[in-house]
Structure formats: C-alpha cells, structure tokens
Write a protein that holds these residues in place. Structure first.
Motif, PDB file in Angstrom:
ATOM      1  N   ASP A  32       0.841  -1.201   0.000  1.00  0.00           N
ATOM      2  CA  ASP A  32       0.000   0.000   0.000  1.00  0.00           C
ATOM      3  C   ASP A  32       0.874   1.249   0.000  1.00  0.00           C
ATOM      4  OD1 ASP A  32       0.578   0.865   2.793  1.00  0.00           O
ATOM      5  OD2 ASP A  32      -0.363  -1.065   3.251  1.00  0.00           O
ATOM      6  N   LYS A  34       1.135   3.823   2.063  1.00  0.00           N
ATOM      7  CA  LYS A  34       1.777   4.246   3.302  1.00  0.00           C
ATOM      8  C   LYS A  34       3.078   3.479   3.535  1.00  0.00           C
ATOM      9  CE  LYS A  34       0.553   5.010   8.146  1.00  0.00           C
ATOM     10  NZ  LYS A  34       0.709   3.842   9.012  1.00  0.00           N
ATOM     11  N   THR A  35       3.010   2.160   3.369  1.00  0.00           N
ATOM     12  CA  THR A  35       4.217   1.337   3.517  1.00  0.00           C
ATOM     13  C   THR A  35       5.266   1.736   2.485  1.00  0.00           C
ATOM     14  OG1 THR A  35       2.686  -0.448   4.054  1.00  0.00           O
ATOM     15  CG2 THR A  35       4.998  -1.056   3.787  1.00  0.00           C
ATOM     16  N   ALA A  38       7.018   4.922   3.407  1.00  0.00           N
ATOM     17  CA  ALA A  38       7.940   4.687   4.522  1.00  0.00           C
ATOM     18  C   ALA A  38       9.241   4.068   4.016  1.00  0.00           C
ATOM     19  CB  ALA A  38       7.278   3.778   5.566  1.00  0.00           C
ATOM     20  N   ASP A  56      -5.086   2.521  -0.265  1.00  0.00           N
ATOM     21  CA  ASP A  56      -5.170   3.678   0.632  1.00  0.00           C
ATOM     22  C   ASP A  56      -4.896   5.015  -0.045  1.00  0.00           C
ATOM     23  OD1 ASP A  56      -2.540   2.956   0.153  1.00  0.00           O
ATOM     24  OD2 ASP A  56      -1.826   3.630   2.093  1.00  0.00           O
ATOM     25  N   THR A  57      -4.412   4.985  -1.271  1.00  0.00           N
ATOM     26  CA  THR A  57      -4.082   6.265  -1.900  1.00  0.00           C
ATOM     27  C   THR A  57      -3.966   6.096  -3.405  1.00  0.00           C
ATOM     28  OG1 THR A  57      -2.433   8.024  -2.018  1.00  0.00           O
ATOM     29  CG2 THR A  57      -1.605   5.850  -1.561  1.00  0.00           C
ATOM     30  N   ILE A  62       1.622   9.641  -4.648  1.00  0.00           N
ATOM     31  CA  ILE A  62       2.943   9.154  -4.228  1.00  0.00           C
ATOM     32  C   ILE A  62       4.005   9.689  -5.192  1.00  0.00           C
ATOM     33  CG2 ILE A  62       4.391   7.082  -3.988  1.00  0.00           C
ATOM     34  CD1 ILE A  62       1.938   5.589  -3.071  1.00  0.00           C
TER      35      ILE A  62
END
Ligand code: CA
Length: 230
Positions: A32, A34-35, A38, A56-57, A62
């Motif tokens: 996803d 967020k991962t 990170a 999620d996005t 991104i």
C-alpha cells in the motif's frame, strides 16, 4: 540496483518480484501507499515501480511526493488504466515510463533495464589520477586545465573512467556509447580515441589512454595496478 515495487495485488507483486530478482535486481515490495512511502523514506532506491490504484491512496500522489524530493528514483508506472489521459497525467507528474496491465514480463524487464541505464548518468564526480569529471556540469579537468569535449567524446571518457584499469573492446564502447550494436561503428571508436588523446593526453607527460593490443582501450593512471581495482 535496488528497486521498490508498490503494488497491492499480491499475485502481480510476487510475479514481478520473482522475475526481477532472478534477473539480478534486489526488489522490495510494499502493498500500500503508506508502507511504500515509509520504505522510500528509509532507503535510496534506483527505481520505483508504482501501481496507480492502491487501497489507501492514488499512486499519482505518491509520485508527486517522490518527484518533489531533491533526489528521486526513476519511476515506472504500472496501471490497468491505459487511457491516453492517464498516461499523459502520469508522465506529466514526473513518471519516466508507463506500462499498462496486463503486460509481458519481458516488456517490463526491458523498460526496467532502460530506466536503470538512464539512471547511471546520475550526479556524480569521477576522478582518475589528475583527471576529474563532473557528470552534472559535464566538465572535465586535467591538472587544473579545463578540457572541452564533444558529447560522444565525453560519453566515451565517462565510460572509460567508470571502468578505469579495465580493457574495453571497441564493441563494448560502441554498445555503451551509441547504445546499439553496429559493426560499422567500431572503427569510429579509433577516431574518437584519437580525438580524446589529443585533448587529454597530448599536452601532459603521463599518458592515460592505453591501447590494449588485440582488445581495445583502457584508461589508467600511474598509481593504478594494471589489473585495476574498481
Ligand atoms: Ca492496484
């Protein structure tokens, strides 16, 4: 070469990861956005393979974040959205290439190779003996003297500097600098080497460009072992 793949479909992620790893790349996978962000924050990747529709996005957001950073990896978008608008939007946001699903692995691999090859000309300074090259400013200096090179001369010298102490055949030089196989070009290497010699060697007591009999050419500096250490 380290690659990050942001892709939520496990089957595709697995297929791409295994394929690229068997081709010699190190691949991390994020399921996803967020991962993925990170991981991008933690490590320097050479290439990001980015799915656009994530749980999620949106992949484009991104992409925006990635391209706003000072140093960013090359980005290959992977998406089921193959419309012209989507492609244009992806490329405008800063993606380097766009591949529509479904795709054949060989096609992905070809794009990955091309992008990583392009990435190799990224910011760097090279030095061999008293010869230095600033690859960003495209400036070559020997013993404090600025040397003007034509683009192909620069490309050949850069290739030789990156491979100091290694004998490079004419074919290797052609394939690297002209990015193609072309037998007729191997003689032209001799011509360019002659130009390079007149610019970087003729006015200096120590000659750096060596002819390797039966092979091609090699760049050395007096401190090097002839076998090279790079
Ligand atoms: Ca998806």
């Amino acid at each position: 070469m380290r690659i990050l793949l942001i892709e939520d479909e496990a089957r595709i992620a697995d297929f791409v990861q295994r394929g690229l790893e068997s081709s010699g790349y190190k691949v991390d996978v994020a399921g996803d956005g967020k991962t993925g962000l990170a991981k991008l924050h933690d490590l320097d990747y050479d290439l990001l393979i980015l799915d656009l529709m994530l749980p999620d996005t949106d992949g484009l957001s991104i992409l925006e974040k990635v391209k706003n950073r000072k140093v960013s990896p090359a980005v290959l978008i992977l998406s089921a959205r193959g419309g012209v608008d989507d492609r244009v939007r992806g490329l405008e946001t800063g993606a380097d290439d766009y591949l529509v699903k479904p795709f054949a692995f060989v096609e992905l691999l070809a794009r990955v190779k091309a992008l990583l090859r392009r990435g190799q000309t990224t910011p760097e300074k090279l030095a061999v003996g008293d010869l230095t090259m600033d690859c960003i400013k495209r400036r070559v200096v020997r013993s404090g003297e600025v040397i003007d090179l034509a683009p192909k001369e620069f490309a050949i010298l850069e290739y030789m500097m990156r491979n100091r102490g290694k004998a490079l055949s004419r074919t290797m030089i052609v394939e690297h600098v002209w990015d193609m196989e072309y037998d007729g070009l191997t003689n032209i290497v001799d011509v360019y080497i002659r130009h390079l010699r007149s610019k970087i060697d003729d006015n200096f007591p120590v000659k750096m460009i060596q002819t390797v009999r039966g092979t091609g050419y090699m760049l050395t500096s007096p401190g090097d072992d002839s076998a090279g250490d790079s």
